[in-house]
Motif scaffolding. Structure first.
Motif, PDB file in Angstrom:
ATOM      1  N   GLN A  20      18.557  34.065  44.301  1.00 10.68           N
ATOM      2  CA  GLN A  20      17.516  34.521  45.235  1.00 10.68           C
ATOM      3  C   GLN A  20      16.225  34.831  44.507  1.00 10.68           C
ATOM      4  N   SER A  21      16.329  35.431  43.325  1.00 10.47           N
ATOM      5  CA  SER A  21      15.100  35.770  42.595  1.00 10.47           C
ATOM      6  C   SER A  21      14.449  34.508  42.023  1.00 10.47           C
ATOM      7  N   ARG A  22      15.247  33.481  41.751  1.00 10.93           N
ATOM      8  CA  ARG A  22      14.658  32.196  41.350  1.00 10.93           C
ATOM      9  C   ARG A  22      13.880  31.602  42.517  1.00 10.93           C
ATOM     10  N   HIS A  23      14.450  31.741  43.678  1.00 10.67           N
ATOM     11  CA  HIS A  23      13.752  31.271  44.876  1.00 10.67           C
ATOM     12  C   HIS A  23      12.464  32.077  45.064  1.00 10.67           C
ATOM     13  N   ALA A  24      12.551  33.378  44.842  1.00 13.20           N
ATOM     14  CA  ALA A  24      11.363  34.242  44.954  1.00 13.20           C
ATOM     15  C   ALA A  24      10.292  33.795  43.963  1.00 13.20           C
ATOM     16  N   ALA A  25      10.734  33.392  42.770  1.00 11.33           N
ATOM     17  CA  ALA A  25       9.778  32.943  41.752  1.00 11.33           C
ATOM     18  C   ALA A  25       9.062  31.676  42.209  1.00 11.33           C
ATOM     19  N   THR A  26       9.818  30.732  42.773  1.00 12.82           N
ATOM     20  CA  THR A  26       9.229  29.476  43.242  1.00 12.82           C
ATOM     21  C   THR A  26       8.232  29.726  44.365  1.00 12.82           C
ATOM     22  N   VAL A  27       8.659  30.534  45.318  1.00 13.16           N
ATOM     23  CA  VAL A  27       7.794  30.829  46.462  1.00 13.16           C
ATOM     24  C   VAL A  27       6.530  31.564  46.006  1.00 13.16           C
ATOM     25  N   SER A  28       6.705  32.519  45.118  1.00 16.10           N
ATOM     26  CA  SER A  28       5.549  33.299  44.666  1.00 16.10           C
ATOM     27  C   SER A  28       4.573  32.424  43.874  1.00 16.10           C
ATOM     28  N   ALA A  29       5.114  31.465  43.103  1.00 22.08           N
ATOM     29  CA  ALA A  29       4.243  30.564  42.340  1.00 22.08           C
ATOM     30  C   ALA A  29       3.433  29.689  43.296  1.00 22.08           C
ATOM     31  N   ASP A  30       4.062  29.233  44.363  1.00 13.94           N
ATOM     32  CA  ASP A  30       3.349  28.418  45.352  1.00 13.94           C
ATOM     33  C   ASP A  30       2.252  29.224  46.035  1.00 13.94           C
ATOM     34  N   ILE A  31       2.578  30.451  46.379  1.00 13.23           N
ATOM     35  CA  ILE A  31       1.575  31.309  47.025  1.00 13.23           C
ATOM     36  C   ILE A  31       0.398  31.527  46.077  1.00 13.23           C
ATOM     37  N   ALA A  32       0.718  31.786  44.809  1.00  7.96           N
ATOM     38  CA  ALA A  32      -0.345  32.036  43.826  1.00  7.96           C
ATOM     39  C   ALA A  32      -1.225  30.800  43.654  1.00  7.96           C
ATOM     40  N   ARG A  33      -0.595  29.630  43.549  1.00  8.93           N
ATOM     41  CA  ARG A  33      -1.358  28.399  43.340  1.00  8.93           C
ATOM     42  C   ARG A  33      -2.284  28.136  44.520  1.00  8.93           C
ATOM     43  N   SER A  78      14.216  31.807  31.309  1.00  8.93           N
ATOM     44  CA  SER A  78      14.874  30.671  31.969  1.00  8.93           C
ATOM     45  C   SER A  78      14.282  30.443  33.359  1.00  8.93           C
ATOM     46  N   VAL A  79      13.907  31.515  34.019  1.00  8.68           N
ATOM     47  CA  VAL A  79      13.272  31.358  35.337  1.00  8.68           C
ATOM     48  C   VAL A  79      11.890  30.728  35.182  1.00  8.68           C
ATOM     49  N   VAL A  80      11.148  31.214  34.202  1.00  4.58           N
ATOM     50  CA  VAL A  80       9.798  30.690  33.975  1.00  4.58           C
ATOM     51  C   VAL A  80       9.847  29.199  33.613  1.00  4.58           C
ATOM     52  N   ALA A  81      10.866  28.820  32.831  1.00  7.15           N
ATOM     53  CA  ALA A  81      10.981  27.426  32.391  1.00  7.15           C
ATOM     54  C   ALA A  81      11.149  26.470  33.570  1.00  7.15           C
ATOM     55  N   GLU A  82      11.724  26.967  34.657  1.00  3.85           N
ATOM     56  CA  GLU A  82      11.975  26.114  35.827  1.00  3.85           C
ATOM     57  C   GLU A  82      10.757  25.995  36.740  1.00  3.85           C
ATOM     58  N   LEU A  83       9.756  26.824  36.492  1.00  3.36           N
ATOM     59  CA  LEU A  83       8.625  26.873  37.426  1.00  3.36           C
ATOM     60  C   LEU A  83       7.529  25.890  37.065  1.00  3.36           C
ATOM     61  N   ASP A  84       6.828  25.455  38.087  1.00  2.82           N
ATOM     62  CA  ASP A  84       5.619  24.668  37.879  1.00  2.82           C
ATOM     63  C   ASP A  84       4.446  25.656  37.890  1.00  2.82           C
ATOM     64  N   LEU A  85       3.973  25.970  36.694  1.00  6.30           N
ATOM     65  CA  LEU A  85       2.954  27.028  36.585  1.00  6.30           C
ATOM     66  C   LEU A  85       1.567  26.476  36.268  1.00  6.30           C
ATOM     67  N   ARG A  86       1.415  25.158  36.428  1.00  7.27           N
ATOM     68  CA  ARG A  86       0.087  24.581  36.189  1.00  7.27           C
ATOM     69  C   ARG A  86      -0.941  25.232  37.097  1.00  7.27           C
ATOM     70  N   GLU A  87      -2.098  25.491  36.559  1.00  2.15           N
ATOM     71  CA  GLU A  87      -3.224  26.034  37.333  1.00  2.15           C
ATOM     72  C   GLU A  87      -2.996  27.457  37.820  1.00  2.15           C
ATOM     73  N   ILE A  88      -1.972  28.111  37.305  1.00  6.67           N
ATOM     74  CA  ILE A  88      -1.751  29.498  37.732  1.00  6.67           C
ATOM     75  C   ILE A  88      -1.907  30.423  36.531  1.00  6.67           C
ATOM     76  N   GLU A  89      -2.585  31.523  36.775  1.00  4.13           N
ATOM     77  CA  GLU A  89      -2.607  32.560  35.746  1.00  4.13           C
ATOM     78  C   GLU A  89      -1.346  33.391  35.910  1.00  4.13           C
ATOM     79  N   VAL A  90      -0.549  33.437  34.829  1.00  3.89           N
ATOM     80  CA  VAL A  90       0.742  34.112  34.924  1.00  3.89           C
ATOM     81  C   VAL A  90       0.803  35.295  33.972  1.00  3.89           C
ATOM     82  N   ILE A  91       1.288  36.403  34.468  1.00  4.82           N
ATOM     83  CA  ILE A  91       1.528  37.566  33.621  1.00  4.82           C
ATOM     84  C   ILE A  91       3.016  37.889  33.703  1.00  4.82           C
TER      85      ILE A  91
END
Ligand SMILES: Nc1ncnc2c1ncn2[C@@H]1O[C@H](COP(=O)(O)OP(=O)(O)OP(=O)(O)O)[C@@H](O)[C@H]1O
Ligand SMILES: [Mg+2]
Length: 149
Positions: A20-33, A78-91
């Motif tokens: 679920q938290s991996r899903h949260a990471a994906t969704v949050s990355a999309d919202i941020a982008r 491991s969660v970060v490695a699965e994310l598409d973080l292009r164009e996002i500022e990540v902390i």
């Protein structure tokens, strides 16, 4: 024209390694982008039972057993490695303490516009209700909370 009431600058996601938290990471990355927002990926190490009351304050990360914080670090990596973080500022944030309280405090600190968390997490108890962290966050957050399945 009216000012928009919901401008998304800061998105906070709670990561505990669960699906679920991996899903949260994906969704949050999309919202941020899509909003040009900063993504805050937060993982909290819960200290072992009994560490609190006696000393009155949470242990420092260095005082905790290294394996515990290392394990949490690996989870976040491991969660970060699965994310598409292009164009996002990540902390990335790793801290020690009570997960719900720390997530809420962090969200306040960065003036989060939305928190994204799983309905349930890495806890072993099979639940029909929300996990305890999700429950507290939903009740006490000062910003909108997005619960993902
Ligand atoms: N230690 C943590 N650090 C960061 N986020 C967390 C942490 N624990 C939980 N979360 C977030 O909260 C969501 C819900 O997890 P929660 O802990 O409430 O459920 P659970 O583990 O099934 O239940 P419980 O912990 O009460 O046994 C997770 O998907 C995650 O997004
Ligand atoms: Mg949990």
């Amino acid at each position: 024209m009216k000012e928009p009431v919901w401008d998304v600058h800061n998105v906070v996601a709670g990561i505990d390694g669960s699906d679920q938290s991996r899903h949260a990471a994906t969704v949050s990355a999309d919202i941020a982008r899509k909003n040009g927002a900063t993504l805050h990926l937060v993982t909290i190490v819960r200290p072992p039972e009994g560490w609190w009351g006696i000393v009155g304050s949470p242990p420092t990360p260095s005082a905790l057993s290294k394996s515990l914080t290392d394990a949490q670090r690996e989870i976040l990596d491991s969660v970060v490695a699965e994310l598409d973080l292009r164009e996002i500022e990540v902390i990335q944030v790793e801290d020690v303490g009570d997960p719900a309280r720390m997530l809420l405090e962090y969200a306040d600190k960065v003036d989060a516009d939305v928190m994204v968390i799983g309905r349930r997490g890495a806890g072993l108890i099979e639940r029909i209700m929300l996990g305890s962290v999700a429950n507290r966050v939903v009740h006490d957050a000062q910003c909108p909370v997005l619960l993902v399945p």
